[in-house]
Design an enzyme around this catalytic site. Sequence first.
Site, PDB file in Angstrom:
ATOM      1  N   HIS A  57       0.809  -0.948  -0.005  1.00  0.00           N
ATOM      2  CA  HIS A  57      -0.044  -0.150  -0.078  1.00  0.00           C
ATOM      3  C   HIS A  57       0.932   1.190   0.115  1.00  0.00           C
ATOM      4  O   HIS A  57       2.086   1.139  -0.080  1.00  0.00           O
ATOM      5  CB  HIS A  57      -0.944   0.035   1.106  1.00  0.00           C
ATOM      6  N   HIS A  60       4.000   1.374   2.373  1.00  0.00           N
ATOM      7  CA  HIS A  60       5.162   0.581   1.851  1.00  0.00           C
ATOM      8  C   HIS A  60       5.893   1.426   0.658  1.00  0.00           C
ATOM      9  O   HIS A  60       7.099   1.419   0.808  1.00  0.00           O
ATOM     10  CB  HIS A  60       4.723  -0.678   1.344  1.00  0.00           C
ATOM     11  N   GLY A 172       8.635   1.487   8.781  1.00  0.00           N
ATOM     12  CA  GLY A 172       7.694   2.318   8.956  1.00  0.00           C
ATOM     13  C   GLY A 172       7.432   2.532  10.553  1.00  0.00           C
ATOM     14  O   GLY A 172       7.467   1.760  11.480  1.00  0.00           O
ATOM     15  N   MET A 209      -2.499   3.273   7.308  1.00  0.00           N
ATOM     16  CA  MET A 209      -2.477   2.156   6.244  1.00  0.00           C
ATOM     17  C   MET A 209      -1.811   0.859   6.911  1.00  0.00           C
ATOM     18  O   MET A 209      -0.802   0.749   7.474  1.00  0.00           O
ATOM     19  CB  MET A 209      -1.766   2.784   4.984  1.00  0.00           C
TER      20      MET A 209
END
Length: 306
Positions: A57, A60, A172, A209
């Site tokens: 998504h 990434h 992330g 996300m």
Amino acid sequence: MSVESIAAVAGIDAAAAECADAGPTLVRTKAEVRAWVAARRAAGQRVGLVPTMGFLHEGHLSLVDRARELADVVAMSIFVNPLQFGPTEDLERYPRDLERDLEMAAGRGTALVFAPSAAEMYPEGEPRVSVLPDEEIGGRLDGGSRPGHFRGVLTVVAKLFGIFTPDVAVFGQKDWQQATLIARMAADLDMPVRVEVAPIVREADGLAMSSRNAYLSTEERQAAVCLSRALCKAERLFRCGERAVAPLLALVTAELQREPLAKVEYVKLCDADSLADIDEIDESALLAVAVRLGKARLIDNRVLKH
């Protein structure tokens, strides 16, 4: 051996490898990765790595963007790592779509995608030697809810670092604890890689996300906004001067509990570096939540700084 010869070992056309329009080269073996990395290093290029479990998504892809800022060429791994899943977790139903992932990776200039089998990564099955997390950091938050999870994460990332020997690897912020442990592992074990943490990417309504958002029904998807809404309210209270942990935690917990579909797993406010419990925010703190909505387990966080 020339750059072209090294590239040929990996089945890579040297000209195509330099052409962003060609899309990423897909490889399945460690030998192919090492040949590709050797070719890049022979060309004087810095290598960036974005480890993922696929079903990509925009979050990434933002990691790829950051890696491209820090390196000359970016590789991505796509591997649903069985070692980090517990016996009752979602290993078998974790979403997978390699063809879609390759298209998305190509659009952001990813040069190589390594998508190995479990047998390629763990040829003898369960590894006899693995990386164990620091109990002080690894036993908190997700470590308390998912026993053995971070052993699996650190072991596979250590293997990827060994396979790619990247100059930089990007993770992330949503997985703050994971990124903290990986950075500690790299420092403690003298791994010559820069571990970079990129910001959370959110949907228009604030939901972080996640590949696991695919599990949510329409009703659950609407309810999932409670995570970011609760964190935002706490952040506003912090900006207004609140520094005590108890009222901030009470606010987040109450907001999450207002959503009948949400089952709160934890709400924590801790030191951003050590993840140790605190009573009052000094310089920076991590406000983290984990919530179950139907089949999905969702996590989110905010870093609160003066």
